[in-house]
Design an enzyme around this catalytic site. Structure first.
Site, PDB file in Angstrom:
ATOM      1  N   ALA A   1       3.144  -0.768   4.737  1.00  0.00           N
ATOM      2  CA  ALA A   1       2.693  -0.819   6.137  1.00  0.00           C
ATOM      3  C   ALA A   1       2.238  -2.217   6.555  1.00  0.00           C
ATOM      4  O   ALA A   1       2.261  -2.543   7.749  1.00  0.00           O
ATOM      5  CB  ALA A   1       1.570   0.193   6.340  1.00  0.00           C
TER       6      ALA A   1
ATOM      7  N   HIS B   1      12.837  -2.511   1.875  1.00  0.00           N
ATOM      8  CA  HIS B   1      12.210  -1.242   2.252  1.00  0.00           C
ATOM      9  C   HIS B   1      13.069  -0.112   1.731  1.00  0.00           C
ATOM     10  O   HIS B   1      14.305  -0.167   1.839  1.00  0.00           O
ATOM     11  CB  HIS B   1      12.076  -1.112   3.773  1.00  0.00           C
ATOM     12  CG  HIS B   1      11.249  -2.203   4.352  1.00  0.00           C
ATOM     13  ND1 HIS B   1       9.881  -2.220   4.245  1.00  0.00           N
ATOM     14  CD2 HIS B   1      11.598  -3.346   4.983  1.00  0.00           C
ATOM     15  CE1 HIS B   1       9.425  -3.322   4.804  1.00  0.00           C
ATOM     16  NE2 HIS B   1      10.439  -4.028   5.240  1.00  0.00           N
TER      17      HIS B   1
ATOM     18  N   ARG C   1       4.765  11.129  -2.339  1.00  0.00           N
ATOM     19  CA  ARG C   1       4.631  10.802  -0.923  1.00  0.00           C
ATOM     20  C   ARG C   1       5.936  11.042  -0.163  1.00  0.00           C
ATOM     21  O   ARG C   1       6.951  10.416  -0.464  1.00  0.00           O
ATOM     22  CB  ARG C   1       4.269   9.317  -0.846  1.00  0.00           C
ATOM     23  CG  ARG C   1       4.214   8.752   0.527  1.00  0.00           C
ATOM     24  CD  ARG C   1       4.163   7.232   0.465  1.00  0.00           C
ATOM     25  NE  ARG C   1       3.990   6.689   1.792  1.00  0.00           N
ATOM     26  CZ  ARG C   1       4.250   5.434   2.116  1.00  0.00           C
ATOM     27  NH1 ARG C   1       4.689   4.593   1.197  1.00  0.00           N
ATOM     28  NH2 ARG C   1       4.074   5.016   3.345  1.00  0.00           N
TER      29      ARG C   1
ATOM     30  N   ARG D   1      13.255   4.735  12.298  1.00  0.00           N
ATOM     31  CA  ARG D   1      11.973   5.446  12.265  1.00  0.00           C
ATOM     32  C   ARG D   1      11.129   5.089  13.490  1.00  0.00           C
ATOM     33  O   ARG D   1      11.657   4.658  14.498  1.00  0.00           O
ATOM     34  CB  ARG D   1      11.272   5.123  10.936  1.00  0.00           C
ATOM     35  CG  ARG D   1      12.104   5.526   9.713  1.00  0.00           C
ATOM     36  CD  ARG D   1      11.357   5.303   8.425  1.00  0.00           C
ATOM     37  NE  ARG D   1      10.147   6.102   8.359  1.00  0.00           N
ATOM     38  CZ  ARG D   1       9.163   5.893   7.493  1.00  0.00           C
ATOM     39  NH1 ARG D   1       9.274   4.912   6.606  1.00  0.00           N
ATOM     40  NH2 ARG D   1       8.095   6.647   7.500  1.00  0.00           N
TER      41      ARG D   1
ATOM     42  N   TYR E   1      11.095   8.885   1.130  1.00  0.00           N
ATOM     43  CA  TYR E   1      11.019   7.838   0.096  1.00  0.00           C
ATOM     44  C   TYR E   1      11.666   8.230  -1.231  1.00  0.00           C
ATOM     45  O   TYR E   1      11.698   7.415  -2.155  1.00  0.00           O
ATOM     46  CB  TYR E   1       9.547   7.454  -0.123  1.00  0.00           C
ATOM     47  CG  TYR E   1       8.919   6.845   1.119  1.00  0.00           C
ATOM     48  CD1 TYR E   1       9.389   5.636   1.613  1.00  0.00           C
ATOM     49  CD2 TYR E   1       7.890   7.488   1.795  1.00  0.00           C
ATOM     50  CE1 TYR E   1       8.837   5.078   2.766  1.00  0.00           C
ATOM     51  CE2 TYR E   1       7.331   6.937   2.946  1.00  0.00           C
ATOM     52  CZ  TYR E   1       7.812   5.737   3.418  1.00  0.00           C
ATOM     53  OH  TYR E   1       7.269   5.187   4.554  1.00  0.00           O
TER      54      TYR E   1
ATOM     55  N   PRO F   1       0.787  -1.216   0.000  1.00  0.00           N
ATOM     56  CA  PRO F   1       0.000   0.000   0.000  1.00  0.00           C
ATOM     57  C   PRO F   1       0.828   1.279   0.000  1.00  0.00           C
ATOM     58  O   PRO F   1       1.890   1.348   0.636  1.00  0.00           O
ATOM     59  CB  PRO F   1      -0.825  -0.086   1.294  1.00  0.00           C
ATOM     60  CG  PRO F   1      -0.128  -1.083   2.137  1.00  0.00           C
ATOM     61  CD  PRO F   1       0.516  -2.048   1.182  1.00  0.00           C
ATOM     62  N   ASN F   2       0.318   2.254  -0.722  1.00  0.00           N
ATOM     63  CA  ASN F   2       0.876   3.606  -0.823  1.00  0.00           C
ATOM     64  C   ASN F   2       2.154   3.697  -1.656  1.00  0.00           C
ATOM     65  O   ASN F   2       2.649   4.792  -1.896  1.00  0.00           O
ATOM     66  CB  ASN F   2       1.110   4.221   0.580  1.00  0.00           C
ATOM     67  CG  ASN F   2      -0.182   4.386   1.348  1.00  0.00           C
ATOM     68  OD1 ASN F   2      -1.118   5.004   0.837  1.00  0.00           O
ATOM     69  ND2 ASN F   2      -0.282   3.796   2.523  1.00  0.00           N
TER      70      ASN F   2
ATOM     71  N   GLU G   1      12.996  -9.330   1.479  1.00  0.00           N
ATOM     72  CA  GLU G   1      12.190  -8.198   1.945  1.00  0.00           C
ATOM     73  C   GLU G   1      12.959  -6.913   1.678  1.00  0.00           C
ATOM     74  O   GLU G   1      14.147  -6.833   1.996  1.00  0.00           O
ATOM     75  CB  GLU G   1      11.943  -8.383   3.448  1.00  0.00           C
ATOM     76  CG  GLU G   1      11.218  -7.229   4.106  1.00  0.00           C
ATOM     77  CD  GLU G   1      11.048  -7.450   5.621  1.00  0.00           C
ATOM     78  OE1 GLU G   1      11.417  -8.538   6.138  1.00  0.00           O
ATOM     79  OE2 GLU G   1      10.553  -6.515   6.276  1.00  0.00           O
TER      80      GLU G   1
ATOM     81  N   ASN H   1       8.140  -5.582  -0.938  1.00  0.00           N
ATOM     82  CA  ASN H   1       8.049  -4.426  -0.055  1.00  0.00           C
ATOM     83  C   ASN H   1       6.575  -4.329   0.307  1.00  0.00           C
ATOM     84  O   ASN H   1       5.774  -3.811  -0.479  1.00  0.00           O
ATOM     85  CB  ASN H   1       8.531  -3.153  -0.747  1.00  0.00           C
ATOM     86  CG  ASN H   1       8.444  -1.951   0.180  1.00  0.00           C
ATOM     87  OD1 ASN H   1       7.930  -2.034   1.302  1.00  0.00           O
ATOM     88  ND2 ASN H   1       8.948  -0.813  -0.282  1.00  0.00           N
TER      89      ASN H   1
HETATM   90  C1  DQA Z   1       8.251   1.059   3.637  1.00  0.00           C
HETATM   91  C2  DQA Z   1       8.357   1.292   5.162  1.00  0.00           C
HETATM   92  C3  DQA Z   1       7.013   1.066   5.821  1.00  0.00           C
HETATM   93  O1  DQA Z   1       7.114   1.292   7.226  1.00  0.00           O
HETATM   94  C4  DQA Z   1       5.983   2.020   5.262  1.00  0.00           C
HETATM   95  O2  DQA Z   1       4.714   1.772   5.827  1.00  0.00           O
HETATM   96  C5  DQA Z   1       5.912   1.969   3.773  1.00  0.00           C
HETATM   97  C6  DQA Z   1       7.158   1.884   3.013  1.00  0.00           C
HETATM   98  C7  DQA Z   1       9.573   1.425   2.910  1.00  0.00           C
HETATM   99  O3  DQA Z   1       9.711   1.034   1.751  1.00  0.00           O
HETATM  100  O4  DQA Z   1      10.415   2.109   3.474  1.00  0.00           O
HETATM  101  O5  DQA Z   1       4.854   2.087   3.185  1.00  0.00           O
HETATM  102  O6  DQA Z   1       8.005  -0.316   3.414  1.00  0.00           O
END
Ligand code: DQA
Length: 150
Positions: A78, A101, A19, A108, A24, A11-12, A99, A75
């Site tokens: 959240a 990020h 964003r 964070r 990011y 998501p997002n 995994e 990835n």
């Molecule tokens: C994320 C880190 C997560 O905590 C966050 O909710 C994201 C992006 C990252 O790529 O840094 O949506 O996965």
């Protein structure tokens, strides 16, 4: 035939570029996709790059990867910090999982410092922005090469 690897984004991540660029970066999801595809071509892999804001859809894609792919780079956004369902699907996949990020989740909020996904991950890359996706592709290629030799 190059091995197929699913690259799943949660998501997002469709909002990349807009964003919180301080966290990011300014690259969009399309930029990330083309970088990852280039890395795949350089490492003899084929990737299927997807993004969803829906947890169940990601679960379904992981189940699909079990049948169609040789590995998963994920990835989960959240859902990393909340989703037992995605963890269960990854464990059931019996595939190598990396995994990724973009941000350093350990630098964070406290709630970002726990990952359900890590319990199913062969390795974790965080804090390196889009380079992390390229490194994940390279690492997956090495994992798959080693597995074929065994
Ligand atoms: C994320 C880190 C997560 O905590 C966050 O909710 C994201 C992006 C990252 O790529 O840094 O949506 O996965």
């Amino acid at each position: 035939m190059p091995s197929l690897v699913y690259v799943l984004n949660g998501p997002n991540l469709n909002m990349l570029g807009v964003r919180e660029p301080a966290i990011y970066g300014s690259e969009t999801l399309a930029d990330l996709r083309s970088r990852t595809e280039k890395a795949a071509a350089n490492n003899g892999l084929k990737i299927d790059f997807r993004q969803s804001n829906v947890e169940g859809e990601i679960v379904t894609w992981v189940q699909e990867a079990r049948e169609k792919a040789k590995g998963i780079i994920i990835n989960a956004g959240a859902y990393t910090h909340t989703s037992v369902a995605i963890l269960d699907a990854l464990q059931a996949s019996e595939l190598p999982v990396i995994e990724v990020h973009l941000s350093n989740i350990f630098r964070r909020d406290q709630f970002r410092q726990h990952s359900y996904i890590s319990l199913a991950a062969t390795g974790v890359i965080c804090g390196l922005g889009s380079t992390g996706y390229e490194l994940a592709v390279e690492a997956m290629a090495n994992i798959l090469k080693t597995a074929h030799k065994a």
